[in-house]
Design a protein around this motif. Sequence first.
Motif, PDB file in Angstrom:
ATOM      1  N   VAL A   8       9.587  -5.571   0.483  1.00 22.12           N
ATOM      2  CA  VAL A   8       8.173  -4.612   1.480  1.00 22.12           C
ATOM      3  C   VAL A   8       8.042  -3.699   0.261  1.00 22.12           C
ATOM      4  N   LEU A   9       8.746  -2.956  -0.663  1.00 25.62           N
ATOM      5  CA  LEU A   9       8.650  -2.442  -1.319  1.00 25.62           C
ATOM      6  C   LEU A   9       7.482  -2.599  -2.423  1.00 25.62           C
ATOM      7  N   ASP A  10       8.440  -3.722  -2.916  1.00 25.83           N
ATOM      8  CA  ASP A  10       6.832  -4.676  -4.637  1.00 25.83           C
ATOM      9  C   ASP A  10       5.563  -5.238  -3.451  1.00 25.83           C
ATOM     10  N   VAL A  11       5.571  -5.142  -2.533  1.00 24.89           N
ATOM     11  CA  VAL A  11       4.144  -5.157  -1.833  1.00 24.89           C
ATOM     12  C   VAL A  11       3.558  -4.304  -1.933  1.00 24.89           C
ATOM     13  N   PHE A  12       3.636  -3.053  -1.854  1.00 26.53           N
ATOM     14  CA  PHE A  12       3.706  -2.017  -1.121  1.00 26.53           C
ATOM     15  C   PHE A  12       3.411  -1.470  -2.680  1.00 26.53           C
ATOM     16  N   ARG A  13       4.165  -1.082  -3.147  1.00 26.04           N
ATOM     17  CA  ARG A  13       4.035  -0.652  -4.444  1.00 26.04           C
ATOM     18  C   ARG A  13       2.920  -1.739  -5.374  1.00 26.04           C
ATOM     19  N   TRP A  29      -1.004   6.373  -1.321  1.00 23.05           N
ATOM     20  CA  TRP A  29      -1.161   6.756  -0.482  1.00 23.05           C
ATOM     21  C   TRP A  29      -0.245   5.116   0.982  1.00 23.05           C
ATOM     22  N   LEU A  30      -0.070   3.907  -0.090  1.00 27.38           N
ATOM     23  CA  LEU A  30       0.717   3.297   0.585  1.00 27.38           C
ATOM     24  C   LEU A  30       2.064   3.037   0.095  1.00 27.38           C
ATOM     25  N   MET A  31       2.399   4.276  -0.708  1.00 31.02           N
ATOM     26  CA  MET A  31       3.730   4.729  -1.023  1.00 31.02           C
ATOM     27  C   MET A  31       4.498   5.086  -0.036  1.00 31.02           C
ATOM     28  N   LEU A  32       3.064   6.012   0.376  1.00 29.41           N
ATOM     29  CA  LEU A  32       3.756   7.242   1.470  1.00 29.41           C
ATOM     30  C   LEU A  32       4.179   6.178   2.956  1.00 29.41           C
ATOM     31  N   LYS A  33       3.086   5.305   2.703  1.00 34.03           N
ATOM     32  CA  LYS A  33       3.778   3.904   4.219  1.00 34.03           C
ATOM     33  C   LYS A  33       4.881   3.549   3.400  1.00 34.03           C
ATOM     34  N   TYR A  34       4.938   3.184   2.605  1.00 35.30           N
ATOM     35  CA  TYR A  34       6.649   2.958   2.277  1.00 35.30           C
ATOM     36  C   TYR A  34       7.624   3.328   2.901  1.00 35.30           C
ATOM     37  N   VAL A  65      15.808  -6.887  15.523  1.00 40.85           N
ATOM     38  CA  VAL A  65      15.479  -5.775  15.503  1.00 40.85           C
ATOM     39  C   VAL A  65      14.865  -4.622  14.545  1.00 40.85           C
ATOM     40  N   SER A  66      15.852  -4.149  13.660  1.00 41.24           N
ATOM     41  CA  SER A  66      16.121  -3.813  12.319  1.00 41.24           C
ATOM     42  C   SER A  66      15.217  -4.201  11.716  1.00 41.24           C
ATOM     43  N   LEU A  67      14.932  -6.012  11.313  1.00 42.79           N
ATOM     44  CA  LEU A  67      13.767  -6.928  10.340  1.00 42.79           C
ATOM     45  C   LEU A  67      12.449  -6.239  10.799  1.00 42.79           C
ATOM     46  N   ALA A  68      12.292  -6.040  12.665  1.00 37.91           N
ATOM     47  CA  ALA A  68      11.249  -5.523  13.091  1.00 37.91           C
ATOM     48  C   ALA A  68      10.157  -4.801  12.283  1.00 37.91           C
ATOM     49  N   LEU A  69      11.447  -3.731  12.498  1.00 41.04           N
ATOM     50  CA  LEU A  69      11.294  -2.345  12.359  1.00 41.04           C
ATOM     51  C   LEU A  69      10.677  -2.652  10.818  1.00 41.04           C
ATOM     52  N   LEU A  70      11.417  -3.079  10.146  1.00 39.13           N
ATOM     53  CA  LEU A  70      10.197  -2.778   8.427  1.00 39.13           C
ATOM     54  C   LEU A  70       9.691  -3.463   8.337  1.00 39.13           C
ATOM     55  N   MET A  71       9.371  -4.068   9.027  1.00 38.93           N
ATOM     56  CA  MET A  71       8.543  -5.166   8.782  1.00 38.93           C
ATOM     57  C   MET A  71       6.678  -4.842   9.669  1.00 38.93           C
ATOM     58  N   HIS A  72       6.876  -3.769  10.271  1.00 40.39           N
ATOM     59  CA  HIS A  72       6.162  -3.367  11.106  1.00 40.39           C
ATOM     60  C   HIS A  72       4.491  -3.027  10.654  1.00 40.39           C
ATOM     61  N   ASP A  73       4.506  -2.498   8.876  1.00 38.90           N
ATOM     62  CA  ASP A  73       3.560  -2.447   9.042  1.00 38.90           C
ATOM     63  C   ASP A  73       3.302  -2.353   7.378  1.00 38.90           C
ATOM     64  N   ILE A  74       3.500  -3.851   6.795  1.00 39.94           N
ATOM     65  CA  ILE A  74       3.241  -5.078   5.581  1.00 39.94           C
ATOM     66  C   ILE A  74       2.344  -5.078   5.897  1.00 39.94           C
ATOM     67  N   GLY A  75       1.425  -4.842   6.874  1.00 41.31           N
ATOM     68  CA  GLY A  75       0.391  -5.724   6.468  1.00 41.31           C
ATOM     69  C   GLY A  75      -1.220  -4.909   6.577  1.00 41.31           C
ATOM     70  N   ARG A  76      -0.457  -3.334   6.100  1.00 40.23           N
ATOM     71  CA  ARG A  76      -0.889  -2.024   5.225  1.00 40.23           C
ATOM     72  C   ARG A  76      -1.529  -1.987   4.465  1.00 40.23           C
ATOM     73  N   ALA A  77      -0.734  -3.356   3.516  1.00 38.11           N
ATOM     74  CA  ALA A  77      -0.992  -3.057   2.090  1.00 38.11           C
ATOM     75  C   ALA A  77      -2.134  -3.945   1.534  1.00 38.11           C
ATOM     76  N   PHE A  78      -2.391  -4.268   2.787  1.00 30.52           N
ATOM     77  CA  PHE A  78      -4.201  -5.478   2.277  1.00 30.52           C
ATOM     78  C   PHE A  78      -5.454  -5.074   3.131  1.00 30.52           C
ATOM     79  N   GLU A  79      -5.450  -3.763   3.699  1.00 29.91           N
ATOM     80  CA  GLU A  79      -6.330  -3.268   4.351  1.00 29.91           C
ATOM     81  C   GLU A  79      -7.589  -2.437   3.935  1.00 29.91           C
ATOM     82  N   LEU A  80      -7.146  -2.324   2.344  1.00 30.94           N
ATOM     83  CA  LEU A  80      -8.432  -2.155   1.348  1.00 30.94           C
ATOM     84  C   LEU A  80      -8.887  -2.651   0.479  1.00 30.94           C
ATOM     85  N   ARG A  81     -10.439  -1.717   0.605  1.00 29.61           N
ATOM     86  CA  ARG A  81     -11.111  -2.594  -0.052  1.00 29.61           C
ATOM     87  C   ARG A  81     -10.817  -2.834  -1.376  1.00 29.61           C
ATOM     88  N   GLU A  82     -11.493  -2.855  -2.814  1.00 35.33           N
ATOM     89  CA  GLU A  82     -11.585  -3.065  -3.861  1.00 35.33           C
ATOM     90  C   GLU A  82     -11.411  -1.992  -4.472  1.00 35.33           C
TER      91      GLU A  82
END
Length: 299
Positions: A8-13, A29-34, A65-82
């Motif tokens: 998760v850290l690698d994806v956001f970073r 901004w994305l690291m704040l999301k992490y 449950v903990s994994l669901a909490l950890l992964m809930h916002d992983i899609g945020r890493a793909f919501e911005l344009r270039e």
Amino acid sequence: MPNYYTDVLDVFRAADIYYTRYTALNKDWLMLKYFHTLQVVKVGEELMQSEPIFHQLSKMDKQRVSLALLMHDIGRAFELREDGSKIEGFQHGAAGMQWLIDTYQLNDIAILSAVLVHDQTDMDFLDLSEKDLCLHPRFQKLSDTLQNSVLTVNQQYHSLSNKDKQFVKNVCYLVKDADTLSNILDYTFIIPYRNKPKIPVISDKVFNRAIQREYVLFSDIQTFADTAVSYMAWFWKFTYNATIQWALKENVPEKIKEYVLSEIKNDVANITPQIQEQIQKTADCFDELIKQIRNYYTV
């Protein structure tokens, strides 16, 4: 066994580095999301310990449950344009669900469902029949790939026993509660990112929606104070008593009010009698909301 925290850290970073090549506006901004994600895990696990419905879970189910909490916002890493701007209508819950399927071949319906629905106001999305799901406006905005994955998750959910369905729902509601509470707790760095005028006025429409125990729509937000009211309105949507009691014990509604009023006063160079009257009216609106929230949950 994957190291999920590192992944998760690698994806956001990686996403943060990629997007900040094009703009300084979204820097970090994305690291704040992490860091928000880590807080959601912490809050969610504390709520799980406090809420009786989770006490009988096995160690493995608690890890799910903990994994669901950890992964809930992983899609945020793909919501911005270039160029760093946000993609209109992007559904980070569905994108995160797809990432879990593609990356880990994950087929855990509880985790996939929690990631999918946590960004929706309608938490009954899972219970829809396939026909009704296909007619849902949010579903129709998804790509073909995401639609197929959502349909698969929906079909698998409906094939579960009632007991297993309830577990899935419990996980979804816990992730939603933990995410919502964490967003409220993060108001001190999220609110300044809202590009809204820092004037001491709460729009009537926003105030009325909050008083009527409804979500405040982002499209209705006109001022800085409106944004804070939208956070207050989230208090009506908690599922678990442990979430509500934690927030009230920590005086979170009062802290939001004090933060907003101090920010407004600091930002206004000349506080005229008219502005002072507006500030007092805003304070009165917050007091009314706080009173209603506390009365509603203590009756």
